[in-house]
Design a protein around this motif. Structure first.
Motif, mmCIF file in Angstrom:
data_model
loop_
_atom_site.group_PDB
_atom_site.id
_atom_site.type_symbol
_atom_site.label_atom_id
_atom_site.label_comp_id
_atom_site.label_asym_id
_atom_site.label_seq_id
_atom_site.Cartn_x
_atom_site.Cartn_y
_atom_site.Cartn_z
ATOM 1 N N ALA A 1 1.132 -1.529 -0.142
ATOM 2 C CA ALA A 1 -0.083 0.372 0.452
ATOM 3 C C ALA A 1 0.774 1.350 0.024
ATOM 4 C CB ALA A 1 -1.165 -0.229 0.980
ATOM 5 N N VAL B 1 -4.732 -6.323 0.911
ATOM 6 C CA VAL B 1 -4.358 -5.134 1.521
ATOM 7 C C VAL B 1 -5.654 -4.609 1.836
ATOM 8 C CG1 VAL B 1 -3.520 -2.965 1.135
ATOM 9 C CG2 VAL B 1 -2.305 -4.016 -0.576
ATOM 10 N N ARG C 1 -7.453 -2.301 4.971
ATOM 11 C CA ARG C 1 -8.273 -0.572 3.997
ATOM 12 C C ARG C 1 -7.565 -0.079 5.089
ATOM 13 N NH1 ARG C 1 -12.692 -3.327 3.151
ATOM 14 N NH2 ARG C 1 -14.087 -2.375 5.372
ATOM 15 N N VAL D 1 -4.281 0.928 4.135
ATOM 16 C CA VAL D 1 -4.003 2.036 3.066
ATOM 17 C C VAL D 1 -4.401 3.268 3.196
ATOM 18 C CG1 VAL D 1 -5.888 3.011 0.553
ATOM 19 C CG2 VAL D 1 -5.909 0.448 1.338
#
Lengths: 252, 242
Positions: free
Chosen positions: A7, A107, A109, A112
């Motif tokens: 990310a 990945v 959130r 992220v």
């Protein structure tokens, strides 16, 4: 958080390719150097209108005045520039509809969101470093003399002020997430600047975390390390809230 | 019996009466292309969002390879590809960079990214746009980027909402062949579309959705699939009115 490294790599690619980030970098660096330089140049030549606007800094001289003006400009303009970029980094996913593509991935959130904050932090530190170098060159060009120990102290405070200002803009990320767009983040940034200015005028001073960094950059002796440390809680607490908001996010 | 690639059991997520999803059971097996058709607002997109964890259900369970999507680990999500709503295409990045970014997010190791990106870009005939920024491309080519982003890691569970949006006839054929290849390789594919003729060409099963419920199936080999579709929707509406 799974996939944080991937990310972060992705967010760095997006940040370095972004025209918004490039423009903001120029706005922050060139804008602060140009304003501080031109105001100092005018003050050095006795321009009464400029001296009146500088308030207490009118009585300062040389590097003190130059870096004091830079700190004043940074206190408002820095937070605005940082907040706009962070609002864009987060809010554009909602505005462009790309947020749907950030679901159903290995990945997470929250990874992220952490990557966005990490990429933002790296960019902010780079901007701060470039600004300080250009301020040093600008001071020499303005004829303020060589960069002595006192000037170096001032440049160090400017570097810290920039980094802390970037931290004060982190609520923009939370607002852009909750409001699902750029405008809530930008509105929050403007709100932070206005509230900080009003509370400084009202006399709450350095105990207010949003105002402490700017006050410290102008009057280092008037702000305690505890007061300054309080301002670092803003990015930590609100950054954590942003990660939680991304983890709980739904497309409803 | 093998676990369904995608499954919905008693899924409910309603916004207002008659909108959203009002209790759906559905399975997509390995190697199956399952099409959802329905009028606008029938609940197709909401169902897909529930299956992908973009929405949490009020009740019921959505699973991928037997794992509840609410608690599915990263390794399960690494086998999922989707395009729901907007394509994952950042306007400031080139086509190649966009697909590479998606590959990293899909969990591909860095050393495998270039080869995977080349492969999927060739499949979708995106080579000539490789170095063009997505913001300068047509809607159809951005859709192709979104499809490439969804499929770059060869997922075994695929969810595509209106994937032919904006595609030219050549793009529609490329997508059709691509879905048939992936289905033959064992992927479970759920796809929604308004183009009944198109879904009839690729789907093994066609399920009709109306007002948040499954109201019947269409025969992909049927002669007048449009008439059959409206008959099912009409019958469902008739049952609703006392």
């Amino acid at each position: 958080m799974s996939g944080t490294n991937a990310a972060i790599a992705v967010e760095i690619v997006k940040t370095t390719a972004s025209g918004v980030v490039r423009s903001a970098t120029i706005f922050l660096v060139a804008g602060i150097v140009a304003l501080a330089g031109s105001l100092t140049w005018a003050a050095e030549r006795g321009n009464e209108q400029v001296l009146a606007q500088l308030g207490g800094l009118a009585n300062a001289e040389g590097w003190d005045r130059f870096l004091g003006v830079a700190a004043q400009v940074t206190a408002a303009g820095g937070v605005l520039g940082f907040g706009v970029v962070l609002s864009w980094m987060v809010g554009r996913e909602f505005a462009d509809g790309t947020v749907a593509g950030l679901f159903a991935l290995p990945v997470s959130r929250s990874a992220v969101a952490l990557a966005k904050l990490a990429s933002y932090a790296l960019w902010a530190v780079a901007v701060a470093a470039i600004l300080v170098v250009l301020l040093a060159i600008g001071g020499v060009v303005l004829g303020l003399g060589r960069v002595d120990a006192e000037a170096l102290d001032g440049l160090g405070r400017q570097l810290t002020l920039m980094v802390l200002s970037a931290g004060l803009a982190v609520p923009a990320a939370w607002a852009a997430t909750l409001g699902r767009g750029l405008l809530p983040g930008i509105a929050t940034t403007i709100g932070i600047i206005v509230v900080a200015q009003v509370l400084v005028i009202a006399g709450t001073g350095a105990w207010f975390p949003l105002a402490a960094p700017a006050l410290w950059a102008l009057e280092p002796d008037e702000v305690s390390s505890g007061q300054l440390a309080l301002s670092t809680l803003v990015p930590l607490v609100v950054g954590w809230a942003t990660l939680v908001a991304w983890r709980r996010l739904q497309l409803d | 019996m093998a676990e369904a690639r995608l499954a919905a059991r008693g899924l409910v997520r309603e916004y207002a009466p008659g909108t959203g999803v009002s209790g759906i059971d559905l399975e997509v097996g390995a190697g199956e292309i399952h099409a959802l058709v329905g009028l606008n607002g029938a609940g197709k997109t909401t169902l897909m969002r529930l299956l992908l964890g973009m929405l949490r259900p009020s009740s019921g369970v959505a699973t991928i390879d037997g794992h509840d999507v609410v608690t599915a680990p990263a390794v399960v999500w690494a086998g999922v590809g989707h395009l729901v709503d907007h394509p994952l295409a950042y306007s400031e990045l080139t086509t190649r960079a966009n697909v590479a970014v998606a590959a990293r997010l899909q969990g591909l190791p860095r050393r495998q990214v270039d080869a995977a990106v080349d492969r999927v870009m060739a499949e979708l005939d995106l080579g000539r746009y490789a170095d063009g920024r997505a913001g300068t491309l047509s809607q159809g080519n951005r859709q192709r980027i979104g499809l490439a982003a969804a499929l770059v890691h060869d997922p075994c569970a695929i969810v595509l909402d209106e994937p032919t949006n904006g595609l030219d006839p050549a793009g529609v054929i490329l997508l059709r062949e691509l879905l048939l290849r992936r289905g033959a390789a064992g992927a479970g594919i759920l796809v929604s579309s308004h183009h009944l003729d198109e879904v009839a060409r690729v789907a093994d099963r066609i399920t009709v959705v109306n007002r948040g419920r499954l109201v019947g199936e269409l025969d992909p080999a049927g002669v007048d699939i449009e008439r059959a579709f409206f008959a099912l929707v009409h019958a469902a509406e008739e049952r609703r009115t006392p």
